[in-house]
Write an enzyme that holds these catalytic residues in place. Structure first.
Site, PDB file in Angstrom:
ATOM      1  N   ILE A  52       0.816  -1.208   0.000  1.00 20.76           N
ATOM      2  CA  ILE A  52       0.000   0.000   0.000  1.00 20.76           C
ATOM      3  C   ILE A  52       0.858   1.271   0.000  1.00 20.76           C
ATOM      4  O   ILE A  52       0.385   2.344  -0.383  1.00 20.76           O
ATOM      5  CB  ILE A  52      -0.948  -0.026   1.229  1.00 20.76           C
ATOM      6  CG1 ILE A  52      -2.182   0.836   0.978  1.00 20.76           C
ATOM      7  CG2 ILE A  52      -0.227   0.376   2.502  1.00 20.76           C
ATOM      8  CD1 ILE A  52      -3.293   0.627   2.008  1.00 20.76           C
ATOM      9  N   ASN A 100      11.383  -8.892   7.123  1.00 19.58           N
ATOM     10  CA  ASN A 100      11.641  -8.339   8.449  1.00 19.58           C
ATOM     11  C   ASN A 100      11.006  -9.257   9.495  1.00 19.58           C
ATOM     12  O   ASN A 100       9.872  -9.708   9.315  1.00 19.58           O
ATOM     13  CB  ASN A 100      11.049  -6.926   8.552  1.00 19.58           C
ATOM     14  CG  ASN A 100      11.675  -5.964   7.561  1.00 19.58           C
ATOM     15  OD1 ASN A 100      12.878  -6.003   7.336  1.00 19.58           O
ATOM     16  ND2 ASN A 100      10.871  -5.110   6.961  1.00 19.58           N
ATOM     17  N   GLU A 145       6.596  -4.666  11.134  1.00 17.49           N
ATOM     18  CA  GLU A 145       5.440  -3.884  11.592  1.00 17.49           C
ATOM     19  C   GLU A 145       4.151  -4.695  11.565  1.00 17.49           C
ATOM     20  O   GLU A 145       3.306  -4.532  12.450  1.00 17.49           O
ATOM     21  CB  GLU A 145       5.287  -2.623  10.741  1.00 17.49           C
ATOM     22  CG  GLU A 145       6.421  -1.631  10.972  1.00 17.49           C
ATOM     23  CD  GLU A 145       6.311  -0.399  10.092  1.00 17.49           C
ATOM     24  OE1 GLU A 145       5.384  -0.329   9.264  1.00 17.49           O
ATOM     25  OE2 GLU A 145       7.184   0.476  10.243  1.00 17.49           O
ATOM     26  N   HIS A 205       5.690 -11.802   5.773  1.00 18.11           N
ATOM     27  CA  HIS A 205       5.560 -11.314   4.404  1.00 18.11           C
ATOM     28  C   HIS A 205       6.945 -11.066   3.835  1.00 18.11           C
ATOM     29  O   HIS A 205       7.825 -10.530   4.500  1.00 18.11           O
ATOM     30  CB  HIS A 205       4.720 -10.031   4.342  1.00 18.11           C
ATOM     31  CG  HIS A 205       5.112  -9.004   5.346  1.00 18.11           C
ATOM     32  ND1 HIS A 205       4.734  -9.081   6.674  1.00 18.11           N
ATOM     33  CD2 HIS A 205       5.851  -7.873   5.226  1.00 18.11           C
ATOM     34  CE1 HIS A 205       5.224  -8.043   7.322  1.00 18.11           C
ATOM     35  NE2 HIS A 205       5.920  -7.302   6.481  1.00 18.11           N
ATOM     36  N   HIS A 263       8.867  -8.887   1.170  1.00 19.96           N
ATOM     37  CA  HIS A 263       8.819  -7.733   0.277  1.00 19.96           C
ATOM     38  C   HIS A 263       9.620  -8.090  -0.977  1.00 19.96           C
ATOM     39  O   HIS A 263      10.782  -8.506  -0.874  1.00 19.96           O
ATOM     40  CB  HIS A 263       9.481  -6.510   0.911  1.00 19.96           C
ATOM     41  CG  HIS A 263       8.873  -6.033   2.190  1.00 19.96           C
ATOM     42  ND1 HIS A 263       8.059  -4.916   2.264  1.00 19.96           N
ATOM     43  CD2 HIS A 263       8.970  -6.489   3.459  1.00 19.96           C
ATOM     44  CE1 HIS A 263       7.693  -4.714   3.515  1.00 19.96           C
ATOM     45  NE2 HIS A 263       8.235  -5.651   4.268  1.00 19.96           N
TER      46      HIS A 263
HETATM   47  P1  AMP Z   1       7.017  -4.663   7.657  1.00 16.06           P
HETATM   48  O1  AMP Z   1       7.577  -3.411   8.223  1.00 16.06           O
HETATM   49  O2  AMP Z   1       8.064  -5.573   7.063  1.00 16.06           O
HETATM   50  O3  AMP Z   1       6.105  -5.379   8.630  1.00 16.06           O
HETATM   51  O4  AMP Z   1       6.147  -4.226   6.400  1.00 16.06           O
HETATM   52  C1  AMP Z   1       4.774  -4.034   6.447  1.00 16.06           C
HETATM   53  C2  AMP Z   1       4.363  -3.554   5.077  1.00 16.06           C
HETATM   54  O5  AMP Z   1       2.969  -3.740   4.945  1.00 16.06           O
HETATM   55  C3  AMP Z   1       4.652  -2.088   4.805  1.00 16.06           C
HETATM   56  O6  AMP Z   1       5.492  -1.984   3.649  1.00 16.06           O
HETATM   57  C4  AMP Z   1       3.272  -1.479   4.585  1.00 16.06           C
HETATM   58  O7  AMP Z   1       3.266  -0.466   3.603  1.00 16.06           O
HETATM   59  C5  AMP Z   1       2.464  -2.694   4.167  1.00 16.06           C
HETATM   60  N1  AMP Z   1       1.042  -2.622   4.427  1.00 16.06           N
HETATM   61  C6  AMP Z   1       0.421  -2.306   5.582  1.00 16.06           C
HETATM   62  N2  AMP Z   1      -0.904  -2.369   5.449  1.00 16.06           N
HETATM   63  C7  AMP Z   1      -1.145  -2.765   4.170  1.00 16.06           C
HETATM   64  C8  AMP Z   1      -2.323  -3.015   3.415  1.00 16.06           C
HETATM   65  N3  AMP Z   1      -3.554  -2.881   3.948  1.00 16.06           N
HETATM   66  N4  AMP Z   1      -2.193  -3.381   2.119  1.00 16.06           N
HETATM   67  C9  AMP Z   1      -0.967  -3.508   1.568  1.00 16.06           C
HETATM   68  N5  AMP Z   1       0.183  -3.302   2.237  1.00 16.06           N
HETATM   69  C10 AMP Z   1       0.091  -2.920   3.514  1.00 16.06           C
END
Ligand code: AMP
Ligand code: ZN
Length: 118
Positions: A32, A87, A95, A100, A102
């Site tokens: 997002i 991460n 976060e 997931h 990336h």
């Molecule tokens: P991390 O810091 O590795 O946990 O990355 C979390 C990622 O999830 C971030 O790059 C956010 O931009 C992404 N993210 C959070 N909410 C959503 C969502 N609803 N749809 C798509 N990506 C998201």
């Protein structure tokens, strides 16, 4: 499905996402808040908090996450390569607590592996 997990809700279709791929093990969608022209998230369909919580039972999904990365990157516009980042936990600056990968890329090199610290 884990209750109140954002990415489980995305897999279930309860929260919208820009889906780009799905099979029996993994789900992929556009981040997002993309950090590069191509920024895909590839996740296991079942809830797995992080690699800190992974076991042998998770190996098929973990393998599939990496196995589909190249095809998804090429189709999304990064034919010359890409970077995969996972991460994990507080030290890994994770976060969203559903594992997931990336997949980031585009038409320019993505840059240094980690942001340089002061
Ligand atoms: P991390 O810091 O590795 O946990 O990355 C979390 C990622 O999830 C971030 O790059 C956010 O931009 C992404 N993210 C959070 N909410 C959503 C969502 N609803 N749809 C798509 N990506 C998201
Ligand atoms: Zn989840």
């Amino acid at each position: 499905m884990s209750h109140n997990c954002l990415f489980c809700k995305i897999v279930a279709g309860d929260i919208p996402s820009k889906k780009i791929y799905e099979d029996e093990l993994v789900y992929a969608f556009h981040d997002i808040n993309p950090q590069r022209p191509v920024h895909i998230l590839v996740i296991p369909k079942h809830h797995l908090t992080s690699l800190q919580h992974a076991s042998a039972a998770d190996e098929p999904a973990l393998g599939r996450m990496l196995a589909v990365a190249h095809k998804l990157a090429v189709e999304a516009g990064s034919p010359g390569g890409f970077r995969v980042i996972i991460n994990n936990g507080e030290i890994g600056c994770q976060e969203v607590p559903h594992l997931h990968a990336h997949v980031v890329g585009g038409d320019q090199p993505v840059g240094p592996m980690l942001k340089r610290q002061a």
